[in-house]
Design a protein around this motif. Structure first.
Motif, PDB file in Angstrom:
ATOM      1  N   GLY A   1      -9.329 -31.470 -16.774  1.00  8.50           N
ATOM      2  CA  GLY A   1     -10.302 -31.883 -15.767  1.00  8.50           C
ATOM      3  C   GLY A   1      -9.781 -33.009 -14.887  1.00  8.50           C
ATOM      4  O   GLY A   1      -8.860 -33.732 -15.274  1.00  8.50           O
TER       5      GLY A   1
ATOM      6  N   GLY B   1      -4.228 -30.399 -10.216  1.00  7.49           N
ATOM      7  CA  GLY B   1      -3.830 -29.780 -11.485  1.00  7.49           C
ATOM      8  C   GLY B   1      -4.691 -28.600 -11.897  1.00  7.49           C
ATOM      9  O   GLY B   1      -4.430 -27.974 -12.922  1.00  7.49           O
ATOM     10  N   GLY B   2      -5.723 -28.307 -11.100  1.00  9.73           N
ATOM     11  CA  GLY B   2      -6.700 -27.278 -11.498  1.00  9.73           C
ATOM     12  C   GLY B   2      -6.126 -25.870 -11.477  1.00  9.73           C
ATOM     13  O   GLY B   2      -5.028 -25.622 -10.979  1.00  9.73           O
ATOM     14  N   GLN B   3      -6.915 -24.952 -12.015  1.00 13.24           N
ATOM     15  CA  GLN B   3      -6.443 -23.568 -12.145  1.00 13.24           C
ATOM     16  C   GLN B   3      -6.777 -22.710 -10.930  1.00 13.24           C
ATOM     17  O   GLN B   3      -6.199 -21.651 -10.740  1.00 13.24           O
ATOM     18  CB  GLN B   3      -7.055 -22.936 -13.395  1.00 13.24           C
ATOM     19  CG  GLN B   3      -6.551 -23.563 -14.680  1.00 13.24           C
ATOM     20  CD  GLN B   3      -7.314 -23.071 -15.891  1.00 13.24           C
ATOM     21  OE1 GLN B   3      -8.511 -23.302 -16.023  1.00 13.24           O
ATOM     22  NE2 GLN B   3      -6.625 -22.394 -16.777  1.00 13.24           N
ATOM     23  N   GLY B   4      -7.743 -23.155 -10.149  1.00 12.71           N
ATOM     24  CA  GLY B   4      -8.114 -22.404  -8.947  1.00 12.71           C
ATOM     25  C   GLY B   4      -8.539 -20.978  -9.247  1.00 12.71           C
ATOM     26  O   GLY B   4      -8.229 -20.065  -8.481  1.00 12.71           O
ATOM     27  N   THR B   5      -9.235 -20.791 -10.339  1.00 10.92           N
ATOM     28  CA  THR B   5      -9.569 -19.426 -10.756  1.00 10.92           C
ATOM     29  C   THR B   5     -10.470 -18.706  -9.752  1.00 10.92           C
ATOM     30  O   THR B   5     -10.297 -17.520  -9.504  1.00 10.92           O
ATOM     31  CB  THR B   5     -10.273 -19.412 -12.132  1.00 10.92           C
ATOM     32  OG1 THR B   5     -11.135 -20.529 -12.204  1.00 10.92           O
ATOM     33  CG2 THR B   5      -9.289 -19.467 -13.262  1.00 10.92           C
ATOM     34  N   ARG B   6     -11.411 -19.443  -9.147  1.00 11.95           N
ATOM     35  CA  ARG B   6     -12.341 -18.778  -8.230  1.00 11.95           C
ATOM     36  C   ARG B   6     -11.636 -18.231  -6.996  1.00 11.95           C
ATOM     37  O   ARG B   6     -11.992 -17.206  -6.466  1.00 11.95           O
ATOM     38  CB  ARG B   6     -13.455 -19.751  -7.815  1.00 11.95           C
ATOM     39  CG  ARG B   6     -14.483 -19.982  -8.892  1.00 11.95           C
ATOM     40  CD  ARG B   6     -15.403 -21.112  -8.526  1.00 11.95           C
ATOM     41  NE  ARG B   6     -14.738 -22.410  -8.606  1.00 11.95           N
ATOM     42  CZ  ARG B   6     -15.250 -23.554  -8.182  1.00 11.95           C
ATOM     43  NH1 ARG B   6     -16.446 -23.551  -7.617  1.00 11.95           N
ATOM     44  NH2 ARG B   6     -14.591 -24.689  -8.309  1.00 11.95           N
TER      45      ARG B   6
ATOM     46  N   VAL C   1      -7.459 -31.336  -3.854  1.00 11.27           N
ATOM     47  CA  VAL C   1      -6.450 -30.568  -3.115  1.00 11.27           C
ATOM     48  C   VAL C   1      -7.042 -29.469  -2.227  1.00 11.27           C
ATOM     49  O   VAL C   1      -6.369 -28.947  -1.345  1.00 11.27           O
ATOM     50  CB  VAL C   1      -5.421 -29.958  -4.110  1.00 11.27           C
ATOM     51  CG1 VAL C   1      -5.979 -28.719  -4.813  1.00 11.27           C
ATOM     52  CG2 VAL C   1      -4.118 -29.638  -3.426  1.00 11.27           C
TER      53      VAL C   1
ATOM     54  N   PRO D   1      -5.989 -27.351 -18.189  1.00  6.21           N
ATOM     55  CA  PRO D   1      -5.968 -28.774 -17.814  1.00  6.21           C
ATOM     56  C   PRO D   1      -7.286 -29.466 -18.155  1.00  6.21           C
ATOM     57  O   PRO D   1      -8.344 -28.834 -18.132  1.00  6.21           O
ATOM     58  CB  PRO D   1      -5.752 -28.738 -16.297  1.00  6.21           C
ATOM     59  CG  PRO D   1      -5.401 -27.336 -15.951  1.00  6.21           C
ATOM     60  CD  PRO D   1      -5.802 -26.450 -17.051  1.00  6.21           C
TER      61      PRO D   1
ATOM     62  N   VAL E   1      -5.657 -34.901  -6.584  1.00  5.39           N
ATOM     63  CA  VAL E   1      -5.666 -34.165  -7.856  1.00  5.39           C
ATOM     64  C   VAL E   1      -5.437 -32.688  -7.550  1.00  5.39           C
ATOM     65  O   VAL E   1      -6.150 -32.078  -6.757  1.00  5.39           O
ATOM     66  CB  VAL E   1      -6.973 -34.367  -8.659  1.00  5.39           C
ATOM     67  CG1 VAL E   1      -6.986 -35.726  -9.306  1.00  5.39           C
ATOM     68  CG2 VAL E   1      -8.223 -34.157  -7.824  1.00  5.39           C
TER      69      VAL E   1
ATOM     70  N   LYS F   1     -12.797 -22.955  -2.125  1.00 10.74           N
ATOM     71  CA  LYS F   1     -13.102 -22.783  -3.553  1.00 10.74           C
ATOM     72  C   LYS F   1     -13.077 -21.307  -3.935  1.00 10.74           C
ATOM     73  O   LYS F   1     -12.538 -20.932  -4.971  1.00 10.74           O
ATOM     74  CB  LYS F   1     -14.504 -23.318  -3.873  1.00 10.74           C
ATOM     75  CG  LYS F   1     -14.698 -24.790  -3.656  1.00 10.74           C
ATOM     76  CD  LYS F   1     -14.205 -25.602  -4.840  1.00 10.74           C
ATOM     77  CE  LYS F   1     -14.531 -27.075  -4.668  1.00 10.74           C
ATOM     78  NZ  LYS F   1     -13.734 -27.927  -5.547  1.00 10.74           N
TER      79      LYS F   1
ATOM     80  N   GLN G   1      -1.196 -33.942 -15.836  1.00 11.14           N
ATOM     81  CA  GLN G   1      -2.341 -34.326 -16.658  1.00 11.14           C
ATOM     82  C   GLN G   1      -2.205 -33.638 -18.021  1.00 11.14           C
ATOM     83  O   GLN G   1      -1.355 -32.765 -18.199  1.00 11.14           O
ATOM     84  CB  GLN G   1      -3.640 -33.902 -15.976  1.00 11.14           C
ATOM     85  CG  GLN G   1      -3.810 -32.404 -15.849  1.00 11.14           C
ATOM     86  CD  GLN G   1      -5.096 -32.020 -15.108  1.00 11.14           C
ATOM     87  OE1 GLN G   1      -5.043 -31.441 -14.035  1.00 11.14           O
ATOM     88  NE2 GLN G   1      -6.236 -32.323 -15.697  1.00 11.14           N
TER      89      GLN G   1
HETATM   90  P1  UTP Z   1     -12.372 -27.534  -9.191  1.00 12.82           P
HETATM   91  O1  UTP Z   1     -13.419 -28.085 -10.037  1.00 12.82           O
HETATM   92  O2  UTP Z   1     -12.805 -26.893  -7.934  1.00 12.82           O
HETATM   93  O3  UTP Z   1     -11.495 -26.558 -10.049  1.00 12.82           O
HETATM   94  O4  UTP Z   1     -11.348 -28.692  -8.888  1.00 12.82           O
HETATM   95  P2  UTP Z   1     -10.233 -25.661  -9.685  1.00 12.82           P
HETATM   96  O5  UTP Z   1      -9.410 -25.629 -10.908  1.00 12.82           O
HETATM   97  O6  UTP Z   1      -9.528 -26.097  -8.439  1.00 12.82           O
HETATM   98  O7  UTP Z   1     -10.863 -24.254  -9.374  1.00 12.82           O
HETATM   99  P3  UTP Z   1     -11.686 -23.250 -10.306  1.00 12.82           P
HETATM  100  O8  UTP Z   1     -12.908 -23.988 -10.756  1.00 12.82           O
HETATM  101  O9  UTP Z   1     -10.784 -22.839 -11.432  1.00 12.82           O
HETATM  102  O10 UTP Z   1     -11.988 -22.133  -9.378  1.00 12.82           O
HETATM  103  C1  UTP Z   1     -11.557 -29.673  -7.952  1.00 12.82           C
HETATM  104  C2  UTP Z   1     -10.272 -30.459  -7.811  1.00 12.82           C
HETATM  105  O11 UTP Z   1      -9.908 -31.038  -9.027  1.00 12.82           O
HETATM  106  C3  UTP Z   1      -8.587 -30.645  -9.391  1.00 12.82           C
HETATM  107  C4  UTP Z   1      -8.341 -29.352  -8.649  1.00 12.82           C
HETATM  108  O12 UTP Z   1      -6.962 -29.115  -8.517  1.00 12.82           O
HETATM  109  C5  UTP Z   1      -9.079 -29.625  -7.361  1.00 12.82           C
HETATM  110  O13 UTP Z   1      -8.296 -30.458  -6.529  1.00 12.82           O
HETATM  111  N1  UTP Z   1      -8.517 -30.473 -10.841  1.00 12.82           N
HETATM  112  C6  UTP Z   1      -9.435 -29.741 -11.484  1.00 12.82           C
HETATM  113  C7  UTP Z   1      -7.469 -31.037 -11.508  1.00 12.82           C
HETATM  114  O14 UTP Z   1      -6.590 -31.711 -10.910  1.00 12.82           O
HETATM  115  N2  UTP Z   1      -7.386 -30.863 -12.843  1.00 12.82           N
HETATM  116  C8  UTP Z   1      -8.298 -30.153 -13.530  1.00 12.82           C
HETATM  117  O15 UTP Z   1      -8.169 -30.046 -14.767  1.00 12.82           O
HETATM  118  C9  UTP Z   1      -9.355 -29.582 -12.836  1.00 12.82           C
END
Ligand code: UTP
Length: 468
Positions: free
Chosen positions: A214, A108-113, A244, A212, A106, A398, A188
């Motif tokens: 989640g 798709g997250g934003q990786g904001t932190r 990821v 996204p 997975v 993270k 997603q």
């Molecule tokens: P995290 O919960 O650590 O979120 O995702 P994030 O988006 O990577 O980082 P922050 O919280 O914004 O800093 C854990 C895993 O879930 C994936 C992320 O890509 C990471 O592999 N994920 C998270 C998704 O694929 N989609 C989402 O909507 C959220």
């Protein structure tokens, strides 16, 4: 294209007509974009989720009924368990050799932190060669292919915010030696952010503030993208799942896969033994005979601190989000409507105010809704938990700094190399470090074989050597 009146018919019954405040100012393209975003959302459901989340109406957990979930220890505690694990390992090897297993990440997250501008998988994390997370995984898959004489399909979930950049990255890097057809990406779904009054926010006059939905959005995305059908067509029955951000992941783990299959588990999880009660990992628990994960923030402190033996936490099994899932299970839970409830996160979301100005808030002004993958656990038959080896398998990226940052991740990467080399009889002097490539080394045995075969090149002092 939908007219304003048509869109109002969708939005008004849900109290979301504010989304069209600037409609009359928009040009054709902008209207098209906004209309498309609006029509992709199931407003009655999403508005209800937001209202419930704002009211704090998630069902409370009856903590008095909670018990810690049992798990398989990494080092078998009895002869019987030892024999079972040995058999499971061999079974896992067979499943891999027979092409029954695919990879699923997975991303798709934003990786904001982390605050990195780009898909997190493209972040360069390896200590000497600065390989990206995606490259590390791709090479580990190649190594596993060579070990088991098979070819994996690697499903990668992206999202609207990073899909194009992720695809371009793989193209540019020639899929890191994998065949293009082996890498299947899909997006997603997105969900709107809501203000504290329950109204969906605009990120621009012509765009909702979308994010996204989640990692738990992956089940429906696997179905809707056709990935699930693709697995079935290929005879894949098991998915090895990881996030990821963890370059230490054992992408294919015969023991874990074998145990999962032999125990007829629908969804299996690896667990880390928590360092202390406050460590930020969800707790594996049993409630009414079902496995659930209770987030660290939801767990009452006295329960988190409870001991079952002096000095040993009762709720010590924490979740690093590593799973193996059966394709049949995903098929079953997505065959109708998946009744997941999203989790609420309070966030700072820039938005367009009533005067048409962009406001960048300094404190949380909105909620985002996210599905969690582990919410599928209570639906799973025979969910299995297997302890993981923390220093060999888990070092997520993270945060920008401090805990779970690139610095701690690189240090853990090198420490694992040091450990595997020591097990192969090579003790590195202080200052000498080695980045072991996942192209050649995915476990301790790979390193032992390499060293035994006399392949280890001379290593330089006071630097990070690279070995592949
Ligand atoms: P995290 O919960 O650590 O979120 O995702 P994030 O988006 O990577 O980082 P922050 O919280 O914004 O800093 C854990 C895993 O879930 C994936 C992320 O890509 C990471 O592999 N994920 C998270 C998704 O694929 N989609 C989402 O909507 C959220």
């Amino acid at each position: 294209m939908a007219t304003k009146e048509e869109l109002l018919k969708v939005l008004e019954p849900n109290g979301q007509e504010q989304i069209l405040t600037y409609w009359d100012e928009l040009d054709e393209n902008q209207r098209e974009q906004l209309a498309q975003q609006i029509l992709e959302i199931d407003w009655p459901t999403v508005t209800k989720w937001a209202a419930n989340a704002l009211k704090g109406e998630s069902a409370p957990i009856p903590f008095d009924k909670l018990t810690p979930a049992p798990y398989h220890a990494l080092v078998p505690e009895t002869e019987e368990e030892k024999a079972f694990q040995a058999k499971a390992y061999q079974h896992g090897v067979e499943l891999l050799k027979n092409g029954k297993v695919a990879a699923f990440t997975v991303a798709g997250g934003q990786g904001t932190r982390l605050g990195y501008d780009g898909p997190k998988g493209t972040y360069e994390v390896s200590p000497a060669m600065h390989k990206s997370l995606f490259q590390i995984f791709a090479e580990a898959l190649l190594r596993n292919q060579a070990k088991y004489g098979c070819k994996f399909t690697w499903y990668i979930m992206t999202s609207k915010i990073n899909d194009a950049a992720t695809r371009a990255f793989f193209e540019k890097n020639h899929y890191f030696g994998l065949e293009k057809e082996q890498v299947k990406m899909f997006k997603q779904a997105m969900l709107p952010a809501f203000g504290l009054d329950g109204k969906a926010l605009l990120a621009a006059k012509d765009s909702l503030a979308l994010s996204p939905n989640g990692h738990g959005g992956s089940f429906v995305a696997l179905r809707d993208s056709g990935a699930l059908e693709d697995m079935k067509k290929k005879g894949v029955t098991i998915l090895s799942y990881w996030q990821v951000d963890n370059p230490l992941i054992k992408v294919m783990d015969p023991l874990f896969i074998g145990l999962h299959d032999m125990t007829k588990s629908d969804m299996s999880s690896r667990a880390l033994i928590k360092r202390d009660y406050a460590e930020k990992l969800g707790h594996f628990c049993i409630l009414d005979g079902k496995m659930i994960i209770v987030e660290y923030s939801d767990m009452p402190v006295e329960l988190a601190k409870q001991e079952d033996k002096p000095g040993r936490l009762a709720y010590r099994a924490g979740s690093p989000a590593m799973h193996v899932m059966s394709v049949d299970f995903i098929d079953r839970i997505t065959s109708g409507t998946l009744e997941f409830n999203p989790h609420r996160a309070n966030k700072k979301v820039p938005y367009i105010n009533d005067n048409g100005e962009l406001v960048v808030p300094e404190s949380p002004n909105a909620i985002k809704l996210e599905f969690f993958l582990f919410d599928a656990l209570p639906l799973a038959k025979n969910p299995l938990v297997l302890e993981a080896c923390r220093d060999e398998q888990f070092a997520p990226v993270k945060n920008k700094e401090g805990e779970d940052s690139p610095a701690t991740c690189r240090a853990a990467y090198l420490a694992r190399g040091r450990k595997w080399l020591r097990a192969a009889g090579v003790v590195l002097p202080e200052g000498m470090e080695v980045e072991l490539s996942t192209k050649s080394f995915v476990d301790e045995d790979d390193v032992k074989e390499f060293v035994k075969g006399g392949h280890l090149p001379p290593l330089k002092p006071n630097c990070i050597n690279y070995v592949e």
